[in-house]
Design a protein around this motif. Structure first.
Motif, short mmCIF file in Angstrom:
data_model
loop_
_atom_site.label_atom_id
_atom_site.label_comp_id
_atom_site.label_asym_id
_atom_site.label_seq_id
_atom_site.Cartn_x
_atom_site.Cartn_y
_atom_site.Cartn_z
N TYR A 115 0.79 -1.06 0.08
CA TYR A 115 0.08 -0.09 -0.12
C TYR A 115 0.67 1.19 -0.07
O TYR A 115 0.87 2.16 -0.57
CB TYR A 115 -0.95 -0.01 1.18
CG TYR A 115 -1.61 1.33 1.53
CD1 TYR A 115 -2.79 1.56 0.45
CD2 TYR A 115 -1.47 2.31 2.32
CE1 TYR A 115 -3.51 2.79 0.52
CE2 TYR A 115 -2.06 3.43 2.45
CZ TYR A 115 -3.20 3.54 1.45
OH TYR A 115 -3.88 4.98 1.51
N VAL A 116 2.01 1.26 0.88
CA VAL A 116 2.75 2.34 0.79
C VAL A 116 3.52 2.66 -0.48
O VAL A 116 3.51 3.68 -0.99
CB VAL A 116 3.86 2.38 2.23
CG1 VAL A 116 4.91 3.33 2.09
CG2 VAL A 116 3.10 2.53 3.65
N LEU A 117 3.78 1.59 -1.11
CA LEU A 117 4.72 1.81 -2.44
C LEU A 117 3.60 2.20 -3.43
O LEU A 117 4.15 2.99 -4.23
CB LEU A 117 5.39 0.37 -2.82
CG LEU A 117 6.66 -0.17 -2.10
CD1 LEU A 117 7.04 -1.42 -2.63
CD2 LEU A 117 7.76 1.02 -2.38
N LYS A 118 2.43 1.71 -3.21
CA LYS A 118 1.39 2.19 -4.31
C LYS A 118 1.24 3.81 -4.21
O LYS A 118 1.06 4.42 -5.11
CB LYS A 118 0.24 1.57 -4.21
CG LYS A 118 -0.64 1.76 -5.36
CD LYS A 118 -2.23 0.61 -5.11
CE LYS A 118 -3.21 1.46 -4.23
NZ LYS A 118 -4.42 0.79 -4.15
N GLN A 119 0.94 4.19 -2.72
CA GLN A 119 0.80 5.56 -2.67
C GLN A 119 2.14 6.41 -2.89
O GLN A 119 1.77 7.55 -3.44
CB GLN A 119 0.56 5.58 -0.94
CG GLN A 119 -0.85 5.15 -0.93
CD GLN A 119 -1.99 5.64 -1.45
OE1 GLN A 119 -1.99 6.85 -1.52
NE2 GLN A 119 -3.00 4.84 -1.96
N MET A 120 3.16 5.66 -2.64
CA MET A 120 4.44 6.57 -3.06
C MET A 120 4.35 6.93 -4.53
O MET A 120 4.67 8.02 -5.18
CB MET A 120 5.51 6.21 -2.78
CG MET A 120 7.00 6.82 -2.68
SD MET A 120 8.15 5.99 -2.13
CE MET A 120 8.83 4.60 -3.43
#
Length: 128
Positions: A115-120
């Motif tokens: 999720y964090v990678l996608k948001q980044m």
């Protein structure tokens, strides 16, 4: 100017520590049925407060998120994933990430990482 720096640092540190998570004397129940009831009650209370962005309610939501992490239950992990994706308050999201790690399920941590990678990629990388 030099005389203002220590005073300024004291104000900044006071603000940081004033917004830090308050110590809670709450402990998770040990009986599985009681734990499941507590998870459901906590999620219900969180959902009831989720539309209100006043300071007191926002801090209460953060406290409930930390409580879900302490419960270490599969239902709390599902609720924390949902909170991580839907919460608009960045501090609540950070609390949800910490709570997911506290739950200890490797799948939850992997989901959080994705999720964090996608948001980044969605928010940070296009700016460059």
């Amino acid at each position: 100017m030099r005389a203002l720096v220590p005073g300024f640092l004291q104000v900044v540190l006071a603000l940081v520590f004033a917004t830090a998570a308050p110590a809670s004397d709450w402990t998770a129940p040990t009986e599985p049925k009681a734990l499941k009831r507590e998870v459901k009650a906590t999620v219900r209370e969180y959902d009831a407060l989720s539309g209100n962005h006043d300071l007191v309610q926002t801090r209460r939501r953060r406290e409930l998120i930390r409580r879900l992490g302490k419960m270490q239950h599969k239902d709390s992990e599902k609720a924390l994933r949902r909170i991580l994706q839907r919460e608009s308050d960045i501090r609540a999201r950070i609390n949800a990430m910490n709570a997911l790690v506290e739950v200890g399920d490797i799948k939850a941590v992997q989901a959080m990482y994705k999720y964090v990678l996608k948001q980044m990629k969605k928010n940070v990388l296009p700016a460059y």
